[in-house]
Design a protein around this motif. Structure first.
Motif, PDB file in Angstrom:
ATOM      1  N   THR A  27       3.254  47.719  90.935  1.00 46.42           N
ATOM      2  CA  THR A  27       1.944  47.941  91.520  1.00 46.42           C
ATOM      3  C   THR A  27       1.929  49.339  92.120  1.00 46.42           C
ATOM      4  O   THR A  27       2.869  49.702  92.843  1.00 46.42           O
ATOM      5  CB  THR A  27       1.678  46.889  92.619  1.00 46.42           C
ATOM      6  OG1 THR A  27       1.803  45.592  92.047  1.00 46.42           O
ATOM      7  CG2 THR A  27       0.295  47.064  93.217  1.00 46.42           C
ATOM      8  N   ARG A  44       6.604  43.167  94.904  1.00 47.06           N
ATOM      9  CA  ARG A  44       6.372  41.738  94.757  1.00 47.06           C
ATOM     10  C   ARG A  44       7.631  41.094  94.192  1.00 47.06           C
ATOM     11  O   ARG A  44       8.341  41.709  93.388  1.00 47.06           O
ATOM     12  CB  ARG A  44       5.211  41.507  93.805  1.00 47.06           C
ATOM     13  CG  ARG A  44       3.917  42.035  94.323  1.00 47.06           C
ATOM     14  CD  ARG A  44       2.820  41.845  93.314  1.00 47.06           C
ATOM     15  NE  ARG A  44       1.570  42.307  93.874  1.00 47.06           N
ATOM     16  CZ  ARG A  44       0.527  42.653  93.169  1.00 47.06           C
ATOM     17  NH1 ARG A  44       0.573  42.588  91.847  1.00 47.06           N
ATOM     18  NH2 ARG A  44      -0.568  43.060  93.749  1.00 47.06           N
ATOM     19  N   PRO A  45       7.895  39.841  94.543  1.00 45.56           N
ATOM     20  CA  PRO A  45       9.047  39.152  93.955  1.00 45.56           C
ATOM     21  C   PRO A  45       9.019  39.163  92.429  1.00 45.56           C
ATOM     22  O   PRO A  45      10.058  39.296  91.791  1.00 45.56           O
ATOM     23  CB  PRO A  45       8.937  37.730  94.517  1.00 45.56           C
ATOM     24  CG  PRO A  45       8.246  37.920  95.827  1.00 45.56           C
ATOM     25  CD  PRO A  45       7.252  39.031  95.581  1.00 45.56           C
ATOM     26  N   SER A  46       7.840  39.073  91.828  1.00 41.10           N
ATOM     27  CA  SER A  46       7.751  39.090  90.361  1.00 41.10           C
ATOM     28  C   SER A  46       8.208  40.434  89.799  1.00 41.10           C
ATOM     29  O   SER A  46       8.794  40.493  88.715  1.00 41.10           O
ATOM     30  CB  SER A  46       6.329  38.776  89.900  1.00 41.10           C
ATOM     31  OG  SER A  46       5.411  39.735  90.416  1.00 41.10           O
ATOM     32  N   GLU A  47       7.955  41.523  90.537  1.00 42.01           N
ATOM     33  CA  GLU A  47       8.388  42.845  90.090  1.00 42.01           C
ATOM     34  C   GLU A  47       9.901  42.986  90.206  1.00 42.01           C
ATOM     35  O   GLU A  47      10.553  43.548  89.312  1.00 42.01           O
ATOM     36  CB  GLU A  47       7.683  43.932  90.907  1.00 42.01           C
ATOM     37  CG  GLU A  47       6.187  43.966  90.665  1.00 42.01           C
ATOM     38  CD  GLU A  47       5.430  44.826  91.657  1.00 42.01           C
ATOM     39  OE1 GLU A  47       4.369  45.336  91.271  1.00 42.01           O
ATOM     40  OE2 GLU A  47       5.873  45.000  92.814  1.00 42.01           O
ATOM     41  N   ALA A  49      12.024  40.486  90.104  1.00 42.65           N
ATOM     42  CA  ALA A  49      12.577  39.623  89.058  1.00 42.65           C
ATOM     43  C   ALA A  49      12.493  40.287  87.690  1.00 42.65           C
ATOM     44  O   ALA A  49      13.424  40.169  86.879  1.00 42.65           O
ATOM     45  CB  ALA A  49      11.858  38.276  89.047  1.00 42.65           C
ATOM     46  N   ALA A  50      11.412  40.997  87.417  1.00 40.06           N
ATOM     47  CA  ALA A  50      11.280  41.690  86.122  1.00 40.06           C
ATOM     48  C   ALA A  50      12.361  42.748  85.962  1.00 40.06           C
ATOM     49  O   ALA A  50      12.958  42.890  84.889  1.00 40.06           O
ATOM     50  CB  ALA A  50       9.895  42.321  85.998  1.00 40.06           C
ATOM     51  N   ARG A  53      15.662  40.904  85.386  1.00 37.14           N
ATOM     52  CA  ARG A  53      15.696  40.344  84.030  1.00 37.14           C
ATOM     53  C   ARG A  53      16.091  41.429  83.029  1.00 37.14           C
ATOM     54  O   ARG A  53      16.904  41.208  82.139  1.00 37.14           O
ATOM     55  CB  ARG A  53      14.320  39.760  83.689  1.00 37.14           C
ATOM     56  CG  ARG A  53      14.312  38.844  82.502  1.00 37.14           C
ATOM     57  CD  ARG A  53      12.966  38.123  82.319  1.00 37.14           C
ATOM     58  NE  ARG A  53      12.580  37.335  83.476  1.00 37.14           N
ATOM     59  CZ  ARG A  53      11.577  37.650  84.312  1.00 37.14           C
ATOM     60  NH1 ARG A  53      10.847  38.728  84.104  1.00 37.14           N
ATOM     61  NH2 ARG A  53      11.297  36.883  85.333  1.00 37.14           N
ATOM     62  N   SER A 113      17.179  38.085  96.129  1.00 35.48           N
ATOM     63  CA  SER A 113      16.831  38.298  94.725  1.00 35.48           C
ATOM     64  C   SER A 113      18.111  38.496  93.933  1.00 35.48           C
ATOM     65  O   SER A 113      18.996  39.236  94.359  1.00 35.48           O
ATOM     66  CB  SER A 113      15.953  39.541  94.569  1.00 35.48           C
ATOM     67  OG  SER A 113      14.752  39.405  95.286  1.00 35.48           O
ATOM     68  N   PHE A 126      15.966  35.165  89.828  1.00 40.08           N
ATOM     69  CA  PHE A 126      15.084  34.684  90.885  1.00 40.08           C
ATOM     70  C   PHE A 126      14.807  35.788  91.902  1.00 40.08           C
ATOM     71  O   PHE A 126      15.565  36.755  92.018  1.00 40.08           O
ATOM     72  CB  PHE A 126      15.690  33.470  91.604  1.00 40.08           C
ATOM     73  CG  PHE A 126      16.947  33.794  92.361  1.00 40.08           C
ATOM     74  CD1 PHE A 126      16.883  34.214  93.690  1.00 40.08           C
ATOM     75  CD2 PHE A 126      18.189  33.680  91.771  1.00 40.08           C
ATOM     76  CE1 PHE A 126      18.042  34.525  94.397  1.00 40.08           C
ATOM     77  CE2 PHE A 126      19.344  33.991  92.465  1.00 40.08           C
ATOM     78  CZ  PHE A 126      19.266  34.411  93.781  1.00 40.08           C
ATOM     79  N   SER A 127      13.730  35.627  92.623  1.00 41.02           N
ATOM     80  CA  SER A 127      13.400  36.511  93.740  1.00 41.02           C
ATOM     81  C   SER A 127      12.563  35.724  94.733  1.00 41.02           C
ATOM     82  O   SER A 127      11.465  35.279  94.405  1.00 41.02           O
ATOM     83  CB  SER A 127      12.643  37.747  93.260  1.00 41.02           C
ATOM     84  OG  SER A 127      12.418  38.627  94.340  1.00 41.02           O
TER      85      SER A 127
END
Length: 154
Positions: A27, A44-47, A49-50, A53, A113, A126-127
Motif C-alpha cells: 500500500t 498489513r499482515p497480508s503484505e 505474508a506475501a 511467501r 509473522s 502466517f502474519s
C-alpha cells in the motif's frame, strides 16, 4: 546500488521498488522508514505474508538466503527462545523448532509473522497483528498459541 538516496525515505522507496519488482505490491506510504519501530509504518499482515511467501518460494532461489537463520526459531533462539519464555510451556512447547518468525512489539501492539511447518510436511506462512492490546508476555503467548495451531500440534 539501487539509485535511491541514502536516506530513510530512499531506503523505504528502494524496498518498495524491489518488492514490486518481485510481485509484492505494498500500500502506498505503508513503509515510513523501514525500521519497524515507527508508528508511521503501516504494513498489513497480508503484505508481510506475501513477502514471506515469496521468500520461501522454491521458484525464487535468489531469496533462499532468507530461509536460513533470518527468523527466530520457536523455543530455540532469539525473541522466540527460552530466554524470552516463549514456546517453553504447554500448549506451545510442541511447536518448538517448527515455527520460525519475526516478533514485533510496541506499546499496545504485538505481531508475529513467519512460517510454521505442519505435521503434513507443508510450510505455512502466517502474519498476526494485534493492536490496542497489553504488551505483555501473556499476550505474546496467546499469539504463540495461534502459530502453534498451524503446526498441527495444538
Amino acid at each position: 546500488q539501487t539509485g535511491f538516496p541514502a536516506t530513510w525515505q530512499g531506503a523505504a522507496d528502494a524496498a518498495d521498488a524491489q518488492l514490486a519488482a518481485l510481485g509484492v505490491t505494498l500500500t502506498p506510504g505503508s513503509v515510513y522508514d523501514g525500521s519497524g519501530l515507527s508508528r508511521a509504518d503501516r504494513l498489513r499482515p497480508s503484505e508481510v505474508a506475501a513477502a514471506l511467501r515469496l521468500a520461501f518460494d522454491p521458484a525464487q532461489p535468489q531469496l533462499a538466503g532468507l530461509q536460513s537463520g533470518a527468523l527466530a526459531v520457536a523455543g530455540v533462539n532469539g525473541t522466540l527462545g527460552p530466554d524470552y519464555r516463549r514456546y517453553v510451556t504447554r500448549p506451545t512447547r510442541c511447536a518448538a523448532g517448527l515455527v520460525e518468525a519475526k516478533t514485533g512489539s510496541l506499546s499496545g501492539v504485538i505481531s508475529l509473522s513467519g512460517i510454521a511447518r505442519g505435521g503434513d510436511g507443508r510450510v505455512k506462512v502466517f502474519s498476526f497483528l494485534l493492536n490496542r492490546v497489553p504488551s505483555t508476555l501473556t499476550t505474546r503467548r496467546a499469539v504463540d498459541r495461534l502459530a502453534a495451531t498451524l503446526t498441527g500440534c495444538w
